[in-house]
Design a protein around this motif. Structure first.
Motif: not given
Length: 197
Positions: A63-64, A72, A74, A98
């Motif tokens: 995740s970021y 965001g 995933l 990501a």
């Protein structure tokens, strides 16, 4: 030329390649570090190609979230073993990818995932743009193919230039990681979310 253990160690630190690979590359390059690095890179890409067909059933969900909290990602990044999935190199690769997805907004992982109707719509748009150009039909088709290549490079993750290094694509980064880590690595899927989208 005599290849010392120190030379092998230094090359190994710079490239992440195995000791014997480094020793052999240095021997082949007659002690020239830059040539040895080039030899290792070529062999690494060949190794990556050999590993491409192997199954990737392990991996991580990475995740970021962008610092402003409004974007965001995933990412499902797969490899062959859970051992590799736990390594810092694998996690770092996942984090880079990501973050890239957050910055560059790809729509698909590969060009093969682009729906046929989207491709046809793009071609229609390009034809419409070129219809009054006065160019012959075969030239227009070549231009359309070129524009379609640009479309893939803009919208397909593996074909995009890495956001932090425009000299390398995401696919290149993954192949370099495969060569270094020694296992097949694949991006299976991703989701990018942005507030208001």
């Amino acid at each position: 030329m005599e290849i010392s253990a120190q030379m092998v160690k230094e090359l190994r630190e710079r490239t992440g390649a195995g000791m014997m690979d480094c020793k052999n590359a240095l021997a082949e390059a007659n002690g020239d570090f830059e040539k040895a690095i080039e030899i290792l890179r070529k062999k690494g890409l060949a190794k990556a190609a050999k590993k491409a067909g192997r199954e990737t059933k392990e991996g991580l969900i990475i995740s970021y979230v962008h610092h402003n909290g409004k974007i965001g990602v995933l990412l499902e990044l797969n490899c062959e073993t859970d051992f590799v999935a736990r390594t810092d190199d694998f996690k770092e690769l996942g984090n880079k990818i990501a973050m890239h997805i957050a910055a560059m907004s790809p729509r698909w992982v590969t060009r093969e995932e682009v729906p046929a109707d989207v491709i046809e719509k793009e071609k229609e748009i390009y034809r419409e743009q070129l219809k009054d150009s006065g160019k012959p039909a075969q030239v227009i088709e070549k231009i359309i193919e070129g524009k379609l290549e640009s479309f893939y490079q803009d919208n397909c993750l593996l074909e995009q230039k890495f956001a932090l290094d425009q000299n390398v694509t995401i696919k290149d980064m993954i192949q370099q990681a495969i060569a270094k880590i020694g296992e097949n690595i694949q991006v299976s899927r991703f989701v990018r979310m942005q507030i208001g989208e």
